[in-house]
Scaffold this motif. Structure first.
Motif, PDB file in Angstrom:
ATOM      1  N   VAL A 108      39.286 -13.913  -5.637  1.00 32.61           N
ATOM      2  CA  VAL A 108      39.376 -12.853  -4.626  1.00 32.61           C
ATOM      3  C   VAL A 108      39.091 -13.440  -3.250  1.00 32.61           C
ATOM      4  N   VAL A 109      40.004 -13.193  -2.299  1.00 33.73           N
ATOM      5  CA  VAL A 109      39.856 -13.734  -0.945  1.00 33.73           C
ATOM      6  C   VAL A 109      39.939 -12.595   0.066  1.00 33.73           C
ATOM      7  N   ASP A 110      38.859 -12.369   0.800  1.00 38.31           N
ATOM      8  CA  ASP A 110      38.851 -11.354   1.858  1.00 38.31           C
ATOM      9  C   ASP A 110      37.686 -11.649   2.789  1.00 38.31           C
ATOM     10  N   ASP A 111      37.920 -11.568   4.103  1.00 37.94           N
ATOM     11  CA  ASP A 111      36.850 -11.911   5.048  1.00 37.94           C
ATOM     12  C   ASP A 111      35.847 -10.774   5.226  1.00 37.94           C
ATOM     13  N   GLN A 112      36.189  -9.568   4.772  1.00 37.93           N
ATOM     14  CA  GLN A 112      35.260  -8.441   4.901  1.00 37.93           C
ATOM     15  C   GLN A 112      34.422  -8.317   3.627  1.00 37.93           C
ATOM     16  N   PHE A 113      33.119  -8.452   3.783  1.00 30.48           N
ATOM     17  CA  PHE A 113      32.227  -8.522   2.624  1.00 30.48           C
ATOM     18  C   PHE A 113      32.330  -7.295   1.726  1.00 30.48           C
ATOM     19  N   LEU A 114      32.326  -6.094   2.333  1.00 29.95           N
ATOM     20  CA  LEU A 114      32.317  -4.879   1.523  1.00 29.95           C
ATOM     21  C   LEU A 114      33.610  -4.728   0.722  1.00 29.95           C
ATOM     22  N   ILE A 115      34.736  -5.054   1.337  1.00 30.19           N
ATOM     23  CA  ILE A 115      36.010  -4.977   0.621  1.00 30.19           C
ATOM     24  C   ILE A 115      36.032  -6.001  -0.507  1.00 30.19           C
TER      25      ILE A 115
ATOM     26  N   ILE B  74      45.572 -14.884  -7.537  1.00 34.46           N
ATOM     27  CA  ILE B  74      44.740 -14.877  -6.331  1.00 34.46           C
ATOM     28  C   ILE B  74      45.060 -13.619  -5.540  1.00 34.46           C
ATOM     29  N   LEU B  75      44.040 -12.802  -5.283  1.00 36.95           N
ATOM     30  CA  LEU B  75      44.174 -11.666  -4.371  1.00 36.95           C
ATOM     31  C   LEU B  75      43.852 -12.189  -2.979  1.00 36.95           C
ATOM     32  N   MET B  76      44.854 -12.259  -2.122  1.00 35.23           N
ATOM     33  CA  MET B  76      44.728 -12.958  -0.842  1.00 35.23           C
ATOM     34  C   MET B  76      44.806 -11.999   0.349  1.00 35.23           C
ATOM     35  N   ASP B  77      43.717 -11.882   1.079  1.00 34.02           N
ATOM     36  CA  ASP B  77      43.743 -11.136   2.337  1.00 34.02           C
ATOM     37  C   ASP B  77      44.651 -11.892   3.296  1.00 34.02           C
ATOM     38  N   ILE B  78      45.435 -11.185   4.076  1.00 34.05           N
ATOM     39  CA  ILE B  78      46.430 -11.858   4.901  1.00 34.05           C
ATOM     40  C   ILE B  78      45.914 -12.169   6.303  1.00 34.05           C
ATOM     41  N   ARG B  79      45.127 -11.252   6.872  1.00 28.65           N
ATOM     42  CA  ARG B  79      44.637 -11.451   8.235  1.00 28.65           C
ATOM     43  C   ARG B  79      43.168 -11.840   8.188  1.00 28.65           C
ATOM     44  N   MET B  80      42.910 -13.121   8.442  1.00 25.60           N
ATOM     45  CA  MET B  80      41.540 -13.622   8.442  1.00 25.60           C
ATOM     46  C   MET B  80      41.354 -14.565   9.621  1.00 25.60           C
ATOM     47  N   PRO B  81      40.142 -14.634  10.175  1.00 29.33           N
ATOM     48  CA  PRO B  81      39.893 -15.595  11.256  1.00 29.33           C
ATOM     49  C   PRO B  81      39.992 -17.015  10.719  1.00 29.33           C
ATOM     50  N   GLY B  82      40.381 -17.943  11.597  1.00 29.30           N
ATOM     51  CA  GLY B  82      40.548 -19.314  11.134  1.00 29.30           C
ATOM     52  C   GLY B  82      41.863 -19.469  10.415  1.00 29.30           C
ATOM     53  N   MET B  83      41.834 -19.964   9.193  1.00 28.20           N
ATOM     54  CA  MET B  83      43.055 -20.140   8.406  1.00 28.20           C
ATOM     55  C   MET B  83      43.509 -18.809   7.850  1.00 28.20           C
TER      56      MET B  83
ATOM     57  N   LEU C  61      47.001  -8.997  -0.028  1.00 21.21           N
ATOM     58  CA  LEU C  61      46.375  -7.716   0.290  1.00 21.21           C
ATOM     59  C   LEU C  61      46.564  -7.426   1.777  1.00 21.21           C
ATOM     60  N   THR C  62      47.042  -6.233   2.103  1.00 21.10           N
ATOM     61  CA  THR C  62      47.286  -5.892   3.496  1.00 21.10           C
ATOM     62  C   THR C  62      46.945  -4.431   3.764  1.00 21.10           C
ATOM     63  N   THR C  63      46.709  -4.125   5.016  1.00 22.40           N
ATOM     64  CA  THR C  63      46.426  -2.750   5.421  1.00 22.40           C
ATOM     65  C   THR C  63      47.710  -1.992   5.712  1.00 22.40           C
ATOM     66  N   PHE C  64      48.753  -2.719   6.146  1.00 23.57           N
ATOM     67  CA  PHE C  64      50.004  -2.078   6.557  1.00 23.57           C
ATOM     68  C   PHE C  64      51.156  -2.542   5.671  1.00 23.57           C
ATOM     69  N   ASP C  65      52.031  -1.615   5.268  1.00 18.88           N
ATOM     70  CA  ASP C  65      53.118  -1.995   4.374  1.00 18.88           C
ATOM     71  C   ASP C  65      54.264  -2.685   5.108  1.00 18.88           C
TER      72      ASP C  65
ATOM     73  N   LEU D   9      50.069  -5.898  -2.007  1.00 20.46           N
ATOM     74  CA  LEU D   9      49.452  -4.638  -2.402  1.00 20.46           C
ATOM     75  C   LEU D   9      48.685  -4.091  -1.212  1.00 20.46           C
ATOM     76  N   LEU D  10      48.823  -2.792  -0.966  1.00 21.89           N
ATOM     77  CA  LEU D  10      48.086  -2.168   0.124  1.00 21.89           C
ATOM     78  C   LEU D  10      46.610  -2.044  -0.240  1.00 21.89           C
ATOM     79  N   LYS D  11      45.750  -2.267   0.750  1.00 23.98           N
ATOM     80  CA  LYS D  11      44.316  -2.229   0.489  1.00 23.98           C
ATOM     81  C   LYS D  11      43.821  -0.844   0.089  1.00 23.98           C
ATOM     82  N   ASP D  12      44.561   0.188   0.455  1.00 23.99           N
ATOM     83  CA  ASP D  12      44.119   1.532   0.090  1.00 23.99           C
ATOM     84  C   ASP D  12      44.686   1.983  -1.258  1.00 23.99           C
TER      85      ASP D  12
END
Length: 218
Positions: free
Chosen positions: A6-13, A51-60, A83-87, A104-107
């Motif tokens: 699981v890859v996401d820069d937001q801890f709670l998500i 791999i569940l990959m967040d798309i928008r993250m700081p850095g890489m 994983l994205t917020t917008f389709d 996949l949408l985050k919601d």
């Protein structure tokens, strides 16, 4: 067991995703990363199936991480679900071109998330193909100045299969449409991907639009 990173820069998500996956039968979370660089390192270390990959993250970004992971991974390569917020997100389009299997949408609800992980792990390269098709159609127009893929090497049947894949049909639906077996559809798809040097079904969809084989909205 299906192994997942699981890859996401937001801890709670990230914590929510990890908790949900760990509670599901048949799924093992082998790691969690907070940025793209950490994802690349953990993917090499743990060799996850999905791999569940967040798309928008700081850095890489998730796009660069996807490219690096797939370039470095041994066979079988991991299946990357973005994983994205917008389709309709150009970053997701970039990830599909880089070799991600779908997005996949985050919601999305828990059931859809788990279904997506299982589908991707079992070889379904495009989860929610109708949504992915809208994304590809929206951004295929932006690549009109790029050199399109050369489809001359494909047979007429391979072109038919590629066109139907781009329309979001499953292998079974294509088999029914063309009156051939599902195994034959897979054979045509595999040959197409080999001839065009593609790594995923998602890339095949993008090529179909960018080459003009399928037109947005057509």
């Amino acid at each position: 067991m299906t192994t997942v990173l699981v890859v996401d820069d937001q801890f709670l998500i990230r914590a929510g995703l990890v908790g949900l996956l760990r509670a599901a039968p048949g799924i093992e979370v082998v790691g969690e990363a907070s940025d793209g660089a950490e994802a690349v390192a953990l993917a090499a270390e743990t060799a996850p199936e999905v791999i569940l990959m967040d798309i928008r993250m700081p850095g890489m970004s998730g796009i660069e991480a996807t490219e690096r992971i797939l370039a470095q991974a041994a066979e079988p390569t991991p299946r990357i679900l973005v994983l994205t917020t917008f389709d309709l997100d150009e970053y997701v389009y970039g990830a599909l071109r880089a070799g991600a299997c779908g997005f996949l949408l985050k919601d999305s609800g828990p059931e859809r998330l788990l279904a997506a992980v299982i589908a991707v792990a079992s070889g379904d390269a495009l989860f929610a193909p109708s949504v992915t098709r809208r994304l590809v159609e929206a951004y295929a127009r932006q690549t009109a100045d790029e050199q399109p893929a050369d489809l001359d090497a494909l047979t007429s049947r391979e072109l038919e299969v590629l066109k139907l894949i781009a329309r979001g049909l499953s292998n079974l639906e294509i088999a029914d449409r063309l009156y051939i077996s599902e195994a034959t559809v897979k054979t045509h798809l595999n040959r197409t991907m080999t001839k065009l040097d593609l790594d995923s079904r998602a890339q095949a969809v993008v090529v179909a639009y960018e080459s003009g084989l399928v037109t947005p909205g057509g």
